[in-house]
Design a protein around this motif. Structure first.
Motif, PDB file in Angstrom:
ATOM      1  N   TYR A   5       0.761  -1.201   0.056  1.00 49.95           N
ATOM      2  CA  TYR A   5      -0.096   0.004   0.045  1.00 49.95           C
ATOM      3  C   TYR A   5       0.870   1.357  -0.150  1.00 49.95           C
ATOM      4  O   TYR A   5       1.888   1.116   0.649  1.00 49.95           O
ATOM      5  CB  TYR A   5      -1.046  -0.031   1.235  1.00 49.95           C
ATOM      6  N   ASP A   6       0.355   2.234  -0.692  1.00 52.63           N
ATOM      7  CA  ASP A   6       0.977   3.579  -0.550  1.00 52.63           C
ATOM      8  C   ASP A   6       0.742   4.258   0.734  1.00 52.63           C
ATOM      9  O   ASP A   6       1.638   4.961   1.167  1.00 52.63           O
ATOM     10  CB  ASP A   6       0.722   4.315  -1.644  1.00 52.63           C
ATOM     11  N   ALA A   7      -0.577   4.061   1.323  1.00 51.61           N
ATOM     12  CA  ALA A   7      -0.745   4.716   2.743  1.00 51.61           C
ATOM     13  C   ALA A   7      -1.728   3.750   3.431  1.00 51.61           C
ATOM     14  O   ALA A   7      -2.486   3.302   2.828  1.00 51.61           O
ATOM     15  CB  ALA A   7      -1.538   6.151   2.410  1.00 51.61           C
ATOM     16  N   TYR A   8      -1.544   3.597   4.885  1.00 49.06           N
ATOM     17  CA  TYR A   8      -2.517   3.106   5.559  1.00 49.06           C
ATOM     18  C   TYR A   8      -3.300   4.579   6.245  1.00 49.06           C
ATOM     19  O   TYR A   8      -2.514   5.222   6.829  1.00 49.06           O
ATOM     20  CB  TYR A   8      -1.690   2.300   6.639  1.00 49.06           C
ATOM     21  N   VAL A   9      -4.662   4.244   6.305  1.00 47.13           N
ATOM     22  CA  VAL A   9      -5.249   5.366   6.860  1.00 47.13           C
ATOM     23  C   VAL A   9      -6.026   5.076   8.045  1.00 47.13           C
ATOM     24  O   VAL A   9      -6.383   4.353   8.419  1.00 47.13           O
ATOM     25  CB  VAL A   9      -6.496   5.892   5.970  1.00 47.13           C
ATOM     26  N   ILE A  10      -5.696   5.997   9.117  1.00 44.16           N
ATOM     27  CA  ILE A  10      -6.159   5.949  10.659  1.00 44.16           C
ATOM     28  C   ILE A  10      -7.061   7.311  10.686  1.00 44.16           C
ATOM     29  O   ILE A  10      -6.787   8.453  10.548  1.00 44.16           O
ATOM     30  CB  ILE A  10      -5.084   5.963  11.447  1.00 44.16           C
ATOM     31  N   TYR A  11      -8.007   7.027  11.302  1.00 38.57           N
ATOM     32  CA  TYR A  11      -8.921   7.758  11.467  1.00 38.57           C
ATOM     33  C   TYR A  11      -9.839   7.720  12.824  1.00 38.57           C
ATOM     34  O   TYR A  11      -9.986   6.606  13.121  1.00 38.57           O
ATOM     35  CB  TYR A  11     -10.088   8.176  10.477  1.00 38.57           C
ATOM     36  N   PRO A  12     -10.470   8.829  13.562  1.00 38.87           N
ATOM     37  CA  PRO A  12     -11.051   8.405  14.901  1.00 38.87           C
ATOM     38  C   PRO A  12     -12.460   7.484  14.348  1.00 38.87           C
ATOM     39  O   PRO A  12     -13.271   8.148  13.462  1.00 38.87           O
ATOM     40  CB  PRO A  12     -11.388   9.863  15.370  1.00 38.87           C
TER      41      PRO A  12
END
Length: 160
Positions: A5-12
């Motif tokens: 993956y180019d990015a792993y997304v973390i969100y509340p």
């Protein structure tokens, strides 16, 4: 480089009405712009990894080139860090092997109430601020916001 993956997304993660825009941004706007228009491959919890897959989260974060952290007012009041945040901060701060992109989705004001690891990252590199109204249409992929995001992303990998 062995990364998937180019990015792993973390969100509340929340079940309140205030979280509706954040989830819309994470599941609709972010993939529309970064995946569909720019050719990146994102990993989003709930879309690519199901809840309860602890080992999968750790391995996926390690197989990602960047970490995108979505910051909201809820980030301040979040008492418990999600498992993916613990793993991510370990990879970023302790192992120092991953770059982070901090997206500030709403004016947070003072960062004093954020956890220490987030305050450290913000002090080191700052945030990219979303300027649109939650009810507004997504910004153009050529807007200042998306140009800043793409600047911090790795070069898009060509898929054949």
């Amino acid at each position: 480089d062995g990364k998937i993956y180019d990015a792993y997304v973390i969100y509340p993660k929340s079940h309140t009405s205030e979280a509706n825009f954040v989830e819309y941004f994470v599941y609709q706007i972010l993939p529309d712009v970064l995946e569909n228009e720019c050719g990146y491959k994102l990993c989003i919890f709930g879309r690519d990894i199901c809840p309860g897959e602890g080992n999968a989260i750790e391995k996926t974060i390690q197989k990602s080139r960047r970490l995108i952290i979505i910051l909201t007012l809820q980030s301040i009041h979040c008492e418990d860090l999600a498992y993916d945040q613990h793993i991510a901060f370990y990879n970023v701060l302790i192992q120092n092997d991953m770059k982070v992109i901090l997206l500030e989705m709403e004016a947070i004001g003072s960062y004093e109430k954020l956890q220490e690891s987030l305050r450290y990252l913000i002090k080191q590199q700052g945030t990219i601020k979303w300027k649109e109204m939650p009810t507004g249409h997504p910004q153009s992929s050529n807007s200042k916001f998306w140009k800043h995001v793409r600047y911090h992303m790795p070069l898009a990998q060509k898929t054949s």
